[in-house]
Design an enzyme around this catalytic site. Structure first.
Site, PDB file in Angstrom:
ATOM      1  N   ARG A  14      -2.058  -1.965  12.270  1.00 57.66           N
ATOM      2  CA  ARG A  14      -1.828  -3.026  13.251  1.00 57.66           C
ATOM      3  C   ARG A  14      -0.415  -3.608  13.194  1.00 57.66           C
ATOM      4  O   ARG A  14       0.178  -3.907  14.228  1.00 57.66           O
ATOM      5  CB  ARG A  14      -2.853  -4.146  13.027  1.00 57.66           C
ATOM      6  CG  ARG A  14      -2.792  -5.287  14.036  1.00 57.66           C
ATOM      7  CD  ARG A  14      -3.935  -6.261  13.811  1.00 57.66           C
ATOM      8  NE  ARG A  14      -3.868  -7.407  14.695  1.00 57.66           N
ATOM      9  CZ  ARG A  14      -4.422  -7.481  15.901  1.00 57.66           C
ATOM     10  NH1 ARG A  14      -5.072  -6.437  16.366  1.00 57.66           N
ATOM     11  NH2 ARG A  14      -4.329  -8.575  16.638  1.00 57.66           N
ATOM     12  N   ARG A  82     -11.596  17.453  -9.787  1.00 56.91           N
ATOM     13  CA  ARG A  82     -11.540  16.016 -10.093  1.00 56.91           C
ATOM     14  C   ARG A  82     -10.169  15.608 -10.643  1.00 56.91           C
ATOM     15  O   ARG A  82     -10.055  14.746 -11.517  1.00 56.91           O
ATOM     16  CB  ARG A  82     -12.637  15.615 -11.093  1.00 56.91           C
ATOM     17  CG  ARG A  82     -14.047  15.994 -10.687  1.00 56.91           C
ATOM     18  CD  ARG A  82     -14.454  15.361  -9.363  1.00 56.91           C
ATOM     19  NE  ARG A  82     -14.451  13.894  -9.440  1.00 56.91           N
ATOM     20  CZ  ARG A  82     -14.651  13.092  -8.392  1.00 56.91           C
ATOM     21  NH1 ARG A  82     -14.838  13.607  -7.193  1.00 56.91           N
ATOM     22  NH2 ARG A  82     -14.635  11.789  -8.550  1.00 56.91           N
ATOM     23  N   HIS A  83      -9.121  16.236 -10.120  1.00 49.09           N
ATOM     24  CA  HIS A  83      -7.769  15.906 -10.585  1.00 49.09           C
ATOM     25  C   HIS A  83      -6.808  16.147  -9.413  1.00 49.09           C
ATOM     26  O   HIS A  83      -6.596  17.297  -8.995  1.00 49.09           O
ATOM     27  CB  HIS A  83      -7.380  16.787 -11.775  1.00 49.09           C
ATOM     28  CG  HIS A  83      -6.206  16.263 -12.558  1.00 49.09           C
ATOM     29  ND1 HIS A  83      -4.924  16.278 -12.066  1.00 49.09           N
ATOM     30  CD2 HIS A  83      -6.130  15.703 -13.802  1.00 49.09           C
ATOM     31  CE1 HIS A  83      -4.093  15.756 -12.967  1.00 49.09           C
ATOM     32  NE2 HIS A  83      -4.806  15.393 -14.029  1.00 49.09           N
ATOM     33  N   ASP A  84      -6.231  15.064  -8.899  1.00 48.15           N
ATOM     34  CA  ASP A  84      -5.426  15.191  -7.685  1.00 48.15           C
ATOM     35  C   ASP A  84      -4.164  16.020  -7.894  1.00 48.15           C
ATOM     36  O   ASP A  84      -3.808  16.860  -7.058  1.00 48.15           O
ATOM     37  CB  ASP A  84      -5.066  13.806  -7.128  1.00 48.15           C
ATOM     38  CG  ASP A  84      -4.367  12.908  -8.134  1.00 48.15           C
ATOM     39  OD1 ASP A  84      -4.319  13.251  -9.333  1.00 48.15           O
ATOM     40  OD2 ASP A  84      -3.877  11.827  -7.725  1.00 48.15           O
ATOM     41  N   HIS A 156       8.358 -36.409   2.885  1.00 51.30           N
ATOM     42  CA  HIS A 156       6.919 -36.713   2.817  1.00 51.30           C
ATOM     43  C   HIS A 156       6.292 -36.642   4.214  1.00 51.30           C
ATOM     44  O   HIS A 156       5.241 -37.208   4.445  1.00 51.30           O
ATOM     45  CB  HIS A 156       6.671 -38.096   2.206  1.00 51.30           C
ATOM     46  CG  HIS A 156       7.467 -38.379   0.978  1.00 51.30           C
ATOM     47  ND1 HIS A 156       7.075 -37.987  -0.279  1.00 51.30           N
ATOM     48  CD2 HIS A 156       8.673 -38.991   0.820  1.00 51.30           C
ATOM     49  CE1 HIS A 156       7.987 -38.354  -1.163  1.00 51.30           C
ATOM     50  NE2 HIS A 156       8.976 -38.955  -0.525  1.00 51.30           N
ATOM     51  N   GLN A 238       3.192   7.688 -21.489  1.00 53.51           N
ATOM     52  CA  GLN A 238       2.883   8.693 -20.473  1.00 53.51           C
ATOM     53  C   GLN A 238       3.380   8.227 -19.111  1.00 53.51           C
ATOM     54  O   GLN A 238       3.791   9.024 -18.280  1.00 53.51           O
ATOM     55  CB  GLN A 238       1.372   8.953 -20.428  1.00 53.51           C
ATOM     56  CG  GLN A 238       1.013  10.135 -19.534  1.00 53.51           C
ATOM     57  CD  GLN A 238      -0.450  10.483 -19.614  1.00 53.51           C
ATOM     58  OE1 GLN A 238      -1.263   9.888 -18.909  1.00 53.51           O
ATOM     59  NE2 GLN A 238      -0.802  11.439 -20.458  1.00 53.51           N
ATOM     60  N   SER A 286      -4.657 -19.780  24.047  1.00 51.55           N
ATOM     61  CA  SER A 286      -6.046 -20.074  23.696  1.00 51.55           C
ATOM     62  C   SER A 286      -6.949 -19.491  24.770  1.00 51.55           C
ATOM     63  O   SER A 286      -6.625 -19.526  25.960  1.00 51.55           O
ATOM     64  CB  SER A 286      -6.264 -21.590  23.593  1.00 51.55           C
ATOM     65  OG  SER A 286      -7.643 -21.903  23.530  1.00 51.55           O
ATOM     66  N   ARG A 300       0.939 -16.173  11.496  1.00 50.65           N
ATOM     67  CA  ARG A 300       0.811 -14.859  10.870  1.00 50.65           C
ATOM     68  C   ARG A 300       1.680 -14.783   9.621  1.00 50.65           C
ATOM     69  O   ARG A 300       1.260 -14.238   8.591  1.00 50.65           O
ATOM     70  CB  ARG A 300       1.213 -13.760  11.852  1.00 50.65           C
ATOM     71  CG  ARG A 300       1.144 -12.357  11.268  1.00 50.65           C
ATOM     72  CD  ARG A 300       1.640 -11.310  12.259  1.00 50.65           C
ATOM     73  NE  ARG A 300       0.819 -11.281  13.451  1.00 50.65           N
ATOM     74  CZ  ARG A 300       1.084 -10.515  14.514  1.00 50.65           C
ATOM     75  NH1 ARG A 300       2.158  -9.734  14.517  1.00 50.65           N
ATOM     76  NH2 ARG A 300       0.286 -10.527  15.557  1.00 50.65           N
TER      77      ARG A 300
END
Length: 482
Positions: A14, A82-84, A156, A238, A286, A300
């Protein structure tokens, strides 16, 4: 199953730009892994590993950009193994049969995953920095345009001494300049993990080069240079230290705070009807109240700024719980938080560029609000003027105190306008300064050095900070799709 039947993050579907979304895309990720395998092979050959052939290297070069079909094959392979990483090693080897035996030679999975992440993070900053430069440049032009326009200050959120519209914008700009400094510093600090082996000891590469430490060090340096980086982290486990992620996300979180403050100011100013963000001709504020002009862009910004700030905690917590040379509980969260942080920052900058290029100022509303408060602020000036004409400060203070309370009652209890000046004009005691009142109430005499501060700040500090980014500055309209 249609894409409309599956959840997708709004950050990419989006809001975010194509260039930022592309950096963290699957195609870019897996193609970057192939680029890393290629450069590892090139470096190993240059350093003296004869098993790497020219045919293998040329074949790898031809298949650096992974195809849709190859991604699908790797996905199926991953479901089995099971290992990319190993799934992609196999698929890359299938399309590069001459290189199949040397792809990933001596490396651990983090050679591709971690080095690729560091490449993405640096590239992402390279997208953000030009956009931030343009936000600053647009706000700087706005500040100069309105450097002399007096406006009621607020402390304030109560009426305070006057400032100018331009000077207030400088408060936003100064924080954005600090963000620019932090972005650049974080970007330039990013290095590569390099070739370090399974626990960071380079044992596998030392074996490949038959115990030659100099060749292993040269290999590390060569890979980094081939990938266009200035430095390699000297020690790793690692993985590269996850503390680096904290250093990378901290400037983004701090930038989020800047955005939230600026957008909140604009939202409050919109309520005061003094300044508004751009409002498109066909935009609906609105669904029920047709007259509304909601500050949806600034809202936003506030919304996403909060999200951006929260992502720093992911990096802090992940860094804190890494055991010894590594654990795998960093993997899933980093797949989410690192792209999310940069996608969010990218959206914020696009939105701020849109806002800053079209801020609408309403001088008459600003003037009316000043006039409603200025009589109270001018009382000290009036007292000094009376004393200069031979009056007693104490007597004048009492006279104006009584009139001020009367005028305040009209405003607060009767809902009327501030009539303090009319009361002064109708009080014989103040006759010596009646002819001076217009000058005493000139708003421009209440803004101090705000215009001069603005001009100096923009022409010196802002100009100096942006001088090395001039090639990025443009006046293009930034459209928001939604």
């Amino acid at each position: 199953m249609s894409d409309y039947d599956k959840y997708s993050t709004p950050l990419s579907s989006r809001y975010a730009s194509e260039e930022m979304s592309s950096i963290f895309s699957l195609r870019n990720r897996f193609s970057t892994w192939r680029k890393l395998w290629l450069n590892l092979a090139i470096a190993e050959k240059q350093v003296g590993l004869d098993v790497i052939t020219d045919e293998a290297i040329e074949e790898m070069k031809k298949h650096l950009t992974i195809t849709d079909e190859e991604i699908e094959l790797a996905t199926k392979e991953e479901a089995i193994v099971r290992h990319d990483v190993m799934a992609h090693v196999h698929v890359f080897g299938d399309v590069c049969p001459n290189a199949a035996g040397i792809i990933h030679l001596g490396a651990t999975s983090c050679f591709v995953t971690d080095n690729a992440d560091l490449i993405f993070l640096r590239d992402a900053y390279d997208v953000l920095i030009p956009k931030l430069v343009n936000v600053i440049d647009r706000l700087a032009k706005f500040a100069l345009e309105y450097k002399d326009l007096p406006v009621l200050g607020w402390t304030h959120f109560q009426p305070a001494q006057l400032t100018t519209v331009g000077k207030r914008a400088c408060l936003w700009i100064q924080e954005l300049l600090w963000d620019l400094r932090n972005f650049e510093r974080a970007r330039n600090d990013i290095g590569l993990r390099g070739v370090k082996g399974t626990t960071g000891t380079q044992a596998s590469f030392l074996s490949l080069f038959k115990g030659d430490h100099d060749k292993v060090e040269l290999l590390d340096e060569t890979v980094v240079k081939l990938l266009g980086f200035e430095h390699v982290y000297p020690v790793t486990g690692q993985t590269y230290s996850r503390k680096i992620d904290i250093d990378i996300l901290s400037p983004l979180a701090s930038f989020g705070a800047t955005c939230h403050k600026m957008a909140t100011d604009i939202r409050l100013l919109a309520n005061l009807k003094e300044i508004e963000e751009p409002f498109e001709k066909s935009q609906i504020g609105s669904s029920a109240m047709a007259y509304k002009r909601n500050p949806m862009r600034s809202e936003r910004v506030c919304s996403l700024s909060r999200h951006l700030g929260s992502l720093l905690n992911d990096a802090i917590q992940t860094s804190a719980v890494q055991w010894f040379e590594r654990t795998l509980d960093d993997s899933a969260i980093r797949r989410i938080s690192l792209p999310s942080a940069f996608l969010t920052a990218d959206i914020l900058l696009s939105t701020l560029n849109n806002i800053s290029s079209g801020l609408v100022v309403y001088p008459k509303v600003i003037e009316r609000r000043i006039n409603s408060e200025l009589p109270f602020m001018a009382t000290e000036n009036i007292i000094m003027a009376m004393v200069a004409k031979g009056g007693s400060r104490q007597d004048c203070h009492e006279e104006i105190r009584v009139l001020s309370h009367q005028a305040s009652a009209v405003v607060k209890q009767e809902g009327g306008d501030n009539d303090l000046i009319e009361r002064i004009k109708n009080t014989k005691y103040f006759e010596p300064i009646w002819n001076d009142l217009d000058n005493l109430l000139d708003p421009k005499t209440f803004v101090g050095r705000a215009p001069e501060q603005t001009e100096k700040f923009v022409n010196k500090d802002v100009k100096q900070a942006l001088s090395k980014f001039e090639q990025f500055i443009n006046s293009e309209d930034v459209k928001l799709a939604v």
